[in-house]
Design an enzyme around this catalytic site. Sequence first.
Site, PDB file in Angstrom:
ATOM      1  N   ASN A   5       0.866  -1.177   0.000  1.00  0.00           N
ATOM      2  CA  ASN A   5       0.000   0.000   0.000  1.00  0.00           C
ATOM      3  C   ASN A   5       0.903   1.227   0.000  1.00  0.00           C
ATOM      4  O   ASN A   5       1.483   1.580   1.026  1.00  0.00           O
ATOM      5  CB  ASN A   5      -0.907  -0.004   1.236  1.00  0.00           C
ATOM      6  N   LYS A   7       0.125   4.290  -0.378  1.00  0.00           N
ATOM      7  CA  LYS A   7      -0.509   5.480   0.194  1.00  0.00           C
ATOM      8  C   LYS A   7      -0.266   6.696  -0.718  1.00  0.00           C
ATOM      9  O   LYS A   7      -0.249   6.535  -1.939  1.00  0.00           O
ATOM     10  CB  LYS A   7      -0.034   5.699   1.626  1.00  0.00           C
ATOM     11  N   SER A 207       2.595  -1.915  10.359  1.00  0.00           N
ATOM     12  CA  SER A 207       4.050  -1.824  10.512  1.00  0.00           C
ATOM     13  C   SER A 207       4.756  -3.158  10.295  1.00  0.00           C
ATOM     14  O   SER A 207       5.783  -3.436  10.906  1.00  0.00           O
ATOM     15  CB  SER A 207       4.426  -1.242  11.877  1.00  0.00           C
TER      16      SER A 207
END
Length: 245
Positions: A5, A7, A207
């Site tokens: 991802n 972002k 994370s």
Amino acid sequence: MIAGNWKMNKSPAETVKLIAELKKIQTKTNAEVVVCPMTVSLFAASAQLKDSEIKLGAQNVHFEDKGAFTGEVNCASLKELGVEYVILGHSERRQYFGETDETVNKKTLKVLEQGLKPIVCVGESLEQKQIGITNEVVCLQTKAALCGVTSAQIRDVVIAYEPVWAIGTGMTATASDANQTIAAIRKAIREVFGYAADDVRILYGGSMNDKNAGELMSQPEIDGGLIGGASLIAEKFEKVINYNR
């Protein structure tokens, strides 16, 4: 599945460069690899991925086919670009852009109807974790997102467990805790869809990186990872993809 991802990172030019680096990776596992760039970078990514086994994903979509929804994108446009997966209900979308269980459900149904595959994100806040209702929260989010999904469609659904308190903080759930929560999510899916739940891939986010991926994905219930920051650096993403399981 190992899904990146990205972002709000990587311009179209930077996307082309990173994908070129990722295409050189010699995959040593059977993991399906997906990259999810910004919407503005999807066209560049699609062109760069034409001769690659890496799959293309989007970070969001609207639940209507067309209309007066400024700034949104529909499933048909994503399909034209070769998108196969769509991230839905990420905690950042819920926190900053008003996503709710209802809108996540509408998007999930639309994505499946249009032949795309949703990566549905669920996760608890730090406060919810501290008062001990993690399982209740993530199971409710999961069942709400899957309301109306058919038994035939459920196998195309991917769930990503991303504890909100761990996203972008450097904190991460212990491998054992993540495994137990994902087991609870799978049990919740099984309550609705029976043993088809065993075919649903459930990823861990929050994370996950090149240093902890092996430990997390050695757990029996964890089917892969939804990777944030580590997916933006080819060398780190390669280590996640080629984890030792």
